[in-house]
Design a protein around this motif. Structure first.
Motif, short mmCIF file in Angstrom:
data_model
loop_
_atom_site.label_atom_id
_atom_site.label_comp_id
_atom_site.label_asym_id
_atom_site.label_seq_id
_atom_site.Cartn_x
_atom_site.Cartn_y
_atom_site.Cartn_z
N SER A 37 0.84 -1.18 0.00
CA SER A 37 0.00 0.00 0.00
C SER A 37 0.89 1.25 0.00
N GLY A 38 0.56 2.18 -0.88
CA GLY A 38 1.37 3.40 -0.98
C GLY A 38 2.53 3.31 -1.96
N SER A 42 -2.02 2.73 -7.60
CA SER A 42 -3.21 3.50 -7.99
C SER A 42 -2.82 4.73 -8.80
N HIS A 195 -2.53 -7.06 -4.55
CA HIS A 195 -1.77 -7.50 -3.38
C HIS A 195 -1.84 -9.02 -3.26
#
Ligand code: ADP
Ligand code: ADP
Length: 228
Positions: A37-38, A42, A195
């Motif tokens: 995440s990060g 996206s 993920h």
């Protein structure tokens, strides 16, 4: 098909989301974009869709440099891509059939073509018997299959999925990946940000790994966590 050259994205407040990224994806490839995440997944997707602009670098999609594209040509660019969301984003007041038909209506297809095509795509995702159901009457896996049918109904050259199995149990998640691979075998380029380690490892496709906005690995037939 997709070319990122020296792409950097810095959000307001100096947050570096992508850092000098070079990625080249050829027509017909199946690619996993992985990273915690990060990591910038996206942001990569948003740049593809021209929802965000890069701070530096160029992006080319289907031979068109989208960083230079005029605003009125953006809808056409987006129509060349099918998009699948983690949370499905189906219209709750339309049936399965209507959800898919709607995607053809808004792009101006003839009623005759819609009547012919919707059943064939429903059959491809194994939902022929659910045409008259509403999204709330379906399982998560079935809802995502509607999402896939809607994404491919207009024959996009590129299919993009952002965590398509994030809300699904392992069995349904596997089934979704199998359908995406099927679509890929028919010639569509597929890019999946995920993920889902077990699925990535099982599928043995190209893996591009992002970490803190940098491409740290890009391997054919890779695993989620190969040695760098
Ligand atoms: P994931 O890709 O893991 O599903 P998101 O893309 O939603 O997660 O968010 C990843 C990180 O980016 C989070 O830490 C979130 O707070 C941050 N983020 C996402 N969108 C914004 C935004 N519009 N403004 C600031 N931070 C954001
Ligand atoms: P991922 O999808 O891999 O979780 P993101 O592309 O969402 O990563 O985020 C990459 C970095 O950029 C994160 O540090 C996140 O907090 C930041 N970020 C994402 N969107 C925004 C935004 N709109 N404004 C500011 N920072 C953002």
């Amino acid at each position: 098909m997709i070319k990122f050259e020296g792409v950097t994205k810095i959000y307001k407040g100096e947050k570096v989301a992508l850092d000098n990224v070079d990625i080249d994806i050829k027509k017909g490839e199946f690619v996993f974009l992985v990273g915690s995440s990060g990591a910038g997944k996206s942001t990569f997707m948003k740049l593809l869709l021209k929802e965000e602009e890069p701070t530096e670098g160029t992006i080319t999609i289907n031979e068109i440099q989208t960083t230079k594209l005029s605003r009125r040509k953006v809808p056409k660019l987006r129509r060349s891509m099918g998009i699948i969301f983690q949370d499905f984003r189906l219209l709750p007041n339309k049936t399965v059939y209507e959800n898919i038909a709607f995607a053809m209506e808004i792009t101006g297809n003839k009623a005759k073509d819609i009547r012919r095509k919707v059943p064939s795509v429903l059959s491809m995702v194994g939902l022929s018997d659910k045409a008259k159901s509403y999204p709330a009457e379906l399982s998560g896996g079935e809802q995502q299959r509607v999402g896939i049918a809607r994404a491919i109904i207009n024959n996009p050259s590129l299919l993009i999925a952002d965590e398509p199995t994030g809300n699904l149990d392992p069995v349904n998640a596997s089934e979704i990946m199998r359908i995406l691979k099927d679509i890929n075998k028919r010639g569509t380029t597929v890019l999946v940000a995920t993920h889902a380690k077990e699925l990535v490892d099982k599928m043995q496709q190209r893996v591009i790994a992002l970490d803190h906005g940098k491409v740290v690995r890009d391997v054919e037939r890779g695993l989620y966590n190969d040695a760098k």
